[in-house]
Design a protein around this motif. Structure first.
Motif, PDB file in Angstrom:
ATOM      1  N   MET A 188     -15.522 -11.600 -21.911  1.00 37.98           N
ATOM      2  CA  MET A 188     -15.952 -10.706 -20.840  1.00 37.98           C
ATOM      3  C   MET A 188     -14.907  -9.642 -20.483  1.00 37.98           C
ATOM      4  SD  MET A 188     -18.078 -13.291 -18.412  1.00 37.98           S
ATOM      5  CE  MET A 188     -18.499 -11.955 -17.304  1.00 37.98           C
ATOM      6  N   ASP A 189     -13.872  -9.519 -21.320  1.00 37.05           N
ATOM      7  CA  ASP A 189     -12.799  -8.541 -21.093  1.00 37.05           C
ATOM      8  C   ASP A 189     -12.137  -8.712 -19.733  1.00 37.05           C
ATOM      9  OD1 ASP A 189     -13.095  -7.311 -23.592  1.00 37.05           O
ATOM     10  OD2 ASP A 189     -14.706  -6.027 -22.830  1.00 37.05           O
ATOM     11  N   GLU A 190     -11.866  -9.948 -19.381  1.00 33.75           N
ATOM     12  CA  GLU A 190     -11.192 -10.280 -18.122  1.00 33.75           C
ATOM     13  C   GLU A 190      -9.863 -10.949 -18.433  1.00 33.75           C
ATOM     14  OE1 GLU A 190     -12.220  -9.565 -15.087  1.00 33.75           O
ATOM     15  OE2 GLU A 190     -14.203  -8.812 -15.605  1.00 33.75           O
ATOM     16  N   CYS A 191      -9.039 -11.101 -17.417  1.00 30.45           N
ATOM     17  CA  CYS A 191      -7.769 -11.810 -17.531  1.00 30.45           C
ATOM     18  C   CYS A 191      -8.041 -13.278 -17.861  1.00 30.45           C
ATOM     19  CB  CYS A 191      -7.018 -11.692 -16.211  1.00 30.45           C
ATOM     20  SG  CYS A 191      -5.571 -12.748 -16.107  1.00 30.45           S
ATOM     21  N   CYS A 192      -7.218 -13.856 -18.701  1.00 35.76           N
ATOM     22  CA  CYS A 192      -7.409 -15.243 -19.133  1.00 35.76           C
ATOM     23  C   CYS A 192      -7.499 -16.217 -17.964  1.00 35.76           C
ATOM     24  CB  CYS A 192      -6.284 -15.648 -20.069  1.00 35.76           C
ATOM     25  SG  CYS A 192      -6.532 -17.245 -20.860  1.00 35.76           S
ATOM     26  N   LEU A 193      -6.819 -15.930 -16.889  1.00 35.61           N
ATOM     27  CA  LEU A 193      -6.827 -16.816 -15.725  1.00 35.61           C
ATOM     28  C   LEU A 193      -8.155 -16.785 -14.970  1.00 35.61           C
ATOM     29  CD1 LEU A 193      -3.275 -15.999 -14.353  1.00 35.61           C
ATOM     30  CD2 LEU A 193      -3.965 -17.961 -15.745  1.00 35.61           C
ATOM     31  N   CYS A 194      -9.020 -15.834 -15.311  1.00 32.40           N
ATOM     32  CA  CYS A 194     -10.288 -15.667 -14.585  1.00 32.40           C
ATOM     33  C   CYS A 194     -11.469 -16.355 -15.271  1.00 32.40           C
ATOM     34  CB  CYS A 194     -10.612 -14.183 -14.458  1.00 32.40           C
ATOM     35  SG  CYS A 194      -9.372 -13.249 -13.570  1.00 32.40           S
ATOM     36  N   GLY A 195     -11.234 -17.107 -16.321  1.00 30.66           N
ATOM     37  CA  GLY A 195     -12.322 -17.636 -17.141  1.00 30.66           C
ATOM     38  C   GLY A 195     -13.066 -18.835 -16.616  1.00 30.66           C
ATOM     39  N   ARG A 248     -25.180 -17.462 -27.084  1.00 34.52           N
ATOM     40  CA  ARG A 248     -26.586 -17.171 -27.405  1.00 34.52           C
ATOM     41  C   ARG A 248     -26.887 -15.689 -27.264  1.00 34.52           C
ATOM     42  NH1 ARG A 248     -30.512 -22.197 -25.912  1.00 34.52           N
ATOM     43  NH2 ARG A 248     -29.284 -23.728 -27.050  1.00 34.52           N
ATOM     44  N   ARG A 249     -26.344 -15.061 -26.246  1.00 35.06           N
ATOM     45  CA  ARG A 249     -26.567 -13.616 -26.079  1.00 35.06           C
ATOM     46  C   ARG A 249     -25.909 -12.833 -27.213  1.00 35.06           C
ATOM     47  NH1 ARG A 249     -29.031 -12.326 -21.254  1.00 35.06           N
ATOM     48  NH2 ARG A 249     -29.070 -14.054 -19.788  1.00 35.06           N
ATOM     49  N   LYS A 250     -24.772 -13.293 -27.700  1.00 30.54           N
ATOM     50  CA  LYS A 250     -24.135 -12.659 -28.854  1.00 30.54           C
ATOM     51  C   LYS A 250     -25.047 -12.754 -30.078  1.00 30.54           C
ATOM     52  CE  LYS A 250     -19.227 -13.189 -27.797  1.00 30.54           C
ATOM     53  NZ  LYS A 250     -18.003 -13.896 -28.196  1.00 30.54           N
ATOM     54  N   GLU A 251     -25.628 -13.951 -30.309  1.00 26.56           N
ATOM     55  CA  GLU A 251     -26.545 -14.142 -31.435  1.00 26.56           C
ATOM     56  C   GLU A 251     -27.769 -13.253 -31.312  1.00 26.56           C
ATOM     57  OE1 GLU A 251     -27.492 -18.290 -31.386  1.00 26.56           O
ATOM     58  OE2 GLU A 251     -25.499 -18.893 -32.093  1.00 26.56           O
ATOM     59  N   GLN A 252     -28.230 -13.007 -30.091  1.00 26.39           N
ATOM     60  CA  GLN A 252     -29.422 -12.189 -29.848  1.00 26.39           C
ATOM     61  C   GLN A 252     -29.092 -10.697 -29.831  1.00 26.39           C
ATOM     62  OE1 GLN A 252     -30.504 -13.863 -26.094  1.00 26.39           O
ATOM     63  NE2 GLN A 252     -31.412 -15.702 -26.999  1.00 26.39           N
ATOM     64  N   GLY A 253     -27.803 -10.373 -29.870  1.00 26.02           N
ATOM     65  CA  GLY A 253     -27.383  -8.975 -29.865  1.00 26.02           C
ATOM     66  C   GLY A 253     -27.498  -8.305 -28.510  1.00 26.02           C
ATOM     67  N   ILE A 254     -27.457  -9.095 -27.432  1.00 25.43           N
ATOM     68  CA  ILE A 254     -27.579  -8.516 -26.084  1.00 25.43           C
ATOM     69  C   ILE A 254     -26.348  -8.797 -25.236  1.00 25.43           C
ATOM     70  CG2 ILE A 254     -30.088  -8.463 -26.026  1.00 25.43           C
ATOM     71  CD1 ILE A 254     -30.034 -11.082 -24.436  1.00 25.43           C
ATOM     72  N   PHE A 255     -25.237  -9.099 -25.862  1.00 25.61           N
ATOM     73  CA  PHE A 255     -24.003  -9.340 -25.106  1.00 25.61           C
ATOM     74  C   PHE A 255     -23.107  -8.141 -25.220  1.00 25.61           C
ATOM     75  CE2 PHE A 255     -19.661 -10.833 -24.508  1.00 25.61           C
ATOM     76  CZ  PHE A 255     -19.792 -11.454 -23.277  1.00 25.61           C
TER      77      PHE A 255
END
Length: 104
Positions: free
Chosen positions: A47-54, A97-104
């Protein structure tokens, strides 16, 4: 021609798996169980966030808002507070799943 939908918006939906569907992706579940922070960093990186935010309620709320997933901050708080492993695994499964569907 009239524009009826804003580009890039998603119809309201639910998470693609339930909170406790860990058996849908045993690899993600094992990663979360044995290295919870690694799974959080993976989500943050996606999600292009800081690792501490996961992990936790904030990243879940941001993700829900970004993809127009039904829910509330209260539900995010309860899921992340009562079962952080399940909530984090659910979020990672949905991202994959969204990556597989091409919508992420």
């Amino acid at each position: 021609m009239a524009v009826t939908n804003q580009p890039g918006k998603y119809e309201p939906s639910d998470f693609q798996t339930d909170l406790c569907d860990c058996c849908d992706d045993c690899g993600t579940c094992c990663c979360g169980f044995f290295c919870f922070l690694c799974l959080g960093c993976s989500i943050a990186r996606d999600m292009d966030e800081c690792c501490l935010c996961g992990v936790g309620m904030p990243i879940r709320a941001v993700y829900r808002t970004r993809y127009n997933i039904r829910g509330s901050l209260c539900k995010d708080y309860l899921a992340a507070g009562c079962c952080p492993l399940c909530a984090t695994c659910q979020l990672k499964r949905d991202i994959d799943r969204r990556k597989e569907q091409g919508i992420f």
